[in-house]
Design an enzyme around this catalytic site. Structure first.
Site, mmCIF file in Angstrom:
data_model
loop_
_atom_site.group_PDB
_atom_site.id
_atom_site.type_symbol
_atom_site.label_atom_id
_atom_site.label_comp_id
_atom_site.label_asym_id
_atom_site.label_seq_id
_atom_site.Cartn_x
_atom_site.Cartn_y
_atom_site.Cartn_z
ATOM 1 N N ASP A 104 0.850 -1.182 0.000
ATOM 2 C CA ASP A 104 0.000 0.000 0.000
ATOM 3 C C ASP A 104 0.889 1.237 0.000
ATOM 4 O OD1 ASP A 104 -2.484 1.530 0.497
ATOM 5 O OD2 ASP A 104 -3.222 -0.392 1.252
ATOM 6 N N ASP A 208 -3.335 4.601 -2.321
ATOM 7 C CA ASP A 208 -4.440 5.064 -1.479
ATOM 8 C C ASP A 208 -5.009 6.378 -2.017
ATOM 9 O OD1 ASP A 208 -5.818 4.625 1.137
ATOM 10 O OD2 ASP A 208 -4.958 6.578 1.616
ATOM 11 N N GLU A 264 -6.767 3.352 -5.751
ATOM 12 C CA GLU A 264 -8.093 3.505 -5.151
ATOM 13 C C GLU A 264 -8.622 4.858 -5.604
ATOM 14 O OE1 GLU A 264 -10.277 3.835 -0.803
ATOM 15 O OE2 GLU A 264 -8.373 4.801 -1.168
ATOM 16 N N HIS A 326 -11.306 -3.575 3.387
ATOM 17 C CA HIS A 326 -11.269 -3.217 4.813
ATOM 18 C C HIS A 326 -12.112 -1.989 5.155
ATOM 19 C CE1 HIS A 326 -8.481 -0.675 2.760
ATOM 20 N NE2 HIS A 326 -8.383 0.094 3.822
ATOM 21 N N ASP A 327 -12.686 -1.334 4.156
ATOM 22 C CA ASP A 327 -13.524 -0.157 4.404
ATOM 23 C C ASP A 327 -15.012 -0.446 4.216
ATOM 24 O OD1 ASP A 327 -11.232 1.455 4.728
ATOM 25 O OD2 ASP A 327 -11.149 1.922 2.585
HETATM 26 C C1 GLC Z 1 -8.457 4.832 1.984
HETATM 27 C C2 GLC Z 1 -8.252 3.630 2.865
HETATM 28 C C3 GLC Z 1 -8.914 3.891 4.192
HETATM 29 C C4 GLC Z 1 -8.260 5.102 4.813
HETATM 30 C C5 GLC Z 1 -8.287 6.299 3.886
HETATM 31 C C6 GLC Z 1 -7.332 7.359 4.327
HETATM 32 O O1 GLC Z 1 -9.788 5.046 1.667
HETATM 33 O O2 GLC Z 1 -8.737 2.485 2.231
HETATM 34 O O3 GLC Z 1 -8.837 2.778 5.039
HETATM 35 O O4 GLC Z 1 -8.924 5.427 6.010
HETATM 36 O O5 GLC Z 1 -7.895 5.962 2.581
HETATM 37 O O6 GLC Z 1 -6.012 6.971 4.109
#
Ligand code: GLC
Ligand code: CA
Length: 538
Positions: A104, A208, A264, A326-327
């Site tokens: 990540d 991210d 993402e 995980h979100d």
């Molecule tokens: C992304 C991650 C999440 C995190 C956010 C801030 O959305 O998947 O878990 O809280 O970024 O880094």
């Protein structure tokens, strides 16, 4: 195989390291724990899951306010998770098994404990001041603009630092200050971070919030409803700067052989998401497709999500799909929380869909056993944004620590850990785990699934069906969303797609026993409610 095949054709398994496997009894998963489970993931035989790559969520030094997404040092390992030597060991053991390793990369923000921010906040004329987004208060003393943190509970995306009398920007927690991506030194430093991990042998990065780095340099207010369709947000997705930043990442990554950047891009409109592949396909090789996360469990909803995405993709760009991460809530819990048996059947249908669509499947740890979201009582809540339930520990075996830990797990174990776990399902040929393994290994053996074209068939509204095809191999997939047993006429549906076929063989099925049929009449395919099949056309 040619370059890039591994990430186009392989299955990527997401590991949330804190919850995967603890190796030292402190209740927190760690890197040696992951290494100890690599054979489960892929030992080269169909007795293992057979995944081709792992994506590991952040394991860098962090105060853990956002469980690692608040990075205090980009080039080290948090002592909770191990050491750099443990990481090297993990990479070499993974590679020995043919498993690629994706890490990540969190470029939008650091932790407020990162030494860059500690320096930056120390005075207005510190050389690192310009590495973060500092602004004077508005005339009324309030924040510089109306931007909000992504975490609803936080409110304004600005926090006043009394020592120097200015506000700093944080798109997430106040402990996650945003880096200033208009600053060339920041860009250079972050590309060095990529090289650090590439030199250590990683195969790629999950980037991210890849759409957030570039913002309106004038910091204009967001429109009143920033998420309304067509609204022009100013705190993310700022073109063309965002694409320049990603092209630079891509150039860095392309300095090495066969590496991947998957981003993402949490934007709901697929037409905007696909822009992140780049006009010349020179940005992200993959942008996460989150369109499944919000679909109601109805065939037309998924059919439309797939069609829209396929239609939006630029020529030559490769799709991908995910059911959860995980979100977000797990498939098992999302598709029918009220009826656990039915939810499990639906989770299998969803898994078959994930593994048979055209594109790279991203599979979140635990989905392969149909793990449900955990129940986290108020006194055990640790996440700011309600995401603890999908982060409860991996359920490996019955017993006190579920095989995850010999100590007290950092989040409570799922209520079903004693029954829904890897050990219980491993030797049961009818289990979800056995089904998932079969589906992944079947996918490996099928060029049509890995690389073939896709054509949506329309046999009837409640059934999602599609044809996957590559020189000589033709597979029809049919998935029931209605819960009613039915007979499906695939002959007519196939003819509608210009394909003439009358017989086939069921080669994969969510139902135990269904894959035994050697030759079936495609005009009257028996499809049980909440089930799915893959048929090889004769
Ligand atoms: C992304 C991650 C999440 C995190 C956010 C801030 O959305 O998947 O878990 O809280 O970024 O880094
Ligand atoms: Ca541990």
């Amino acid at each position: 195989m040619t370059l890039g095949d591994w990430w186009r054709h392989g299955v990527v398994y997401q590991i949330y390291p804190r919850s995967f496997q603890d190796s030292n009894g402190d209740g927190i998963g760690d890197l040696p724990g992951i290494t100890s489970r690599l054979d489960y993931l892929n030992d080269g035989t169909p007795g293992s899951l057979g995944v081709d790559a792992i994506w590991i969520s952040p394991f860098y030094p962090s105060p853990q306010l956002d469980f690692g997404y608040d990075v205090a040092d980009y080039t080290d390992v948090d002592p909770d998770y191990g050491t750099l030597a443990d990481f090297d060991e993990l990479v070499s053991e993974a590679h020995r098994r043919g498993i690629r390793v994706i890490v990540d990369f969190v470029p939008n923000h650091t932790s407020d404990r990162h030494r860059w921010f500690v320096e930056s906040r120390s005075s207005r004329d510190n050389p690192k001041r310009g590495w973060y987004v500092w602004r004077d208060p508005a005339p009324d003393g309030g924040p510089p603009n109306n931007w909000r943190s992504t975490f609803a509970r936080v409110g304004s995306a600005w926090t006043l630092d009394p020592a120097t009398g200015q506000y700093y920007l944080h798109s997430f927690l106040p402990g996650q200050p945003d880096l200033e991506w208009w600053n060339e030194d920041v860009r250079a430093a972050m590309n060095d971070v990529l090289r650090f991990w590439l030199d250590r042998g990683v195969d790629g990065f999950r980037i991210d919030v890849a759409h957030k780095m570039a913002k309106d340099p004038d910091l204009g207010d967001n429109p009143p409803d920033a998420d309304a369709p067509g609204a022009r947000r100013r705190d993310e997705d700022w073109e063309p700067a965002i694409h320049e930043i990603l092209r630079q990442f891509r150039r860095t990554i392309d300095g090495y052989d066969d590496r991947l950047a998957v981003g993402e891009v949490f934007i709901l409109d697929p037409r905007r998401v696909v822009r992140y592949y780049g006009d010349a396909l020179d940005e992200l090789q993959l942008a996460f497709n989150f369109s499944f996360l919000r679909q109601p469990w109805r065939a037309p909803a998924f059919r439309e999500a797939v069609s829209l995405y396929e239609a939006a993709l630029p020529a030559g760009a490769w799709p991908d799909y995910a059911l959860s991460n995980h979100d977000h809530s797990r498939a098992r819990s999302r598709y029918d929380p009220a009826d656990p048996m039915r939810a499990l059947r639906r989770a299998r249908v969803a898994m078959l869909m994930l593994l048979t669509l055209r594109g790279t499947p991203f599979l979140y740890q635990g989905e392969e056993i149909g793990q449900a979201d955990g129940e986290v009582p108020p006194e055990r809540v640790v996440d700011v944004d309600g995401r603890d339930p999908e982060r409860t520990p991996m359920q490996w075996a019955a017993g006190p620590g579920a095989g995850f830990t010999t100590g007290e797990p950092w989040l409570p174990l799922g209520r079903e850990a004693n029954t829904v776990n890897v050990a219980a399902q491993s030797s049961d040929p009818d289990s979800m785990l056995s089904f998932t393994r079969r589906a992944i290994w079947f996918r490996k053996s099928s060029a049509a699934l890995r690389a073939g074209t896709i054509r949506i068939l329309d046999p009837e509204p409640d059934v999602l069906a599609y044809l996957r095809e590559v020189d000589g191999e033709r597979l029809a997939v049919a998935l029931d969303f209605s819960g009613r047993d039915r007979r499906v006429d695939l002959v007519t549906a196939l003819r509608g797609a210009g394909v003439d076929a009358r017989r086939g063989a069921v080669v994969l099925a969510t139902e135990a026993g269904a894959a035994a049929a050697t030759s079936i009449d495609l005009q009257a395919v028996e499809l049980r409610g909440d089930s799915g099949i893959v048929v090889r056309l004769a």
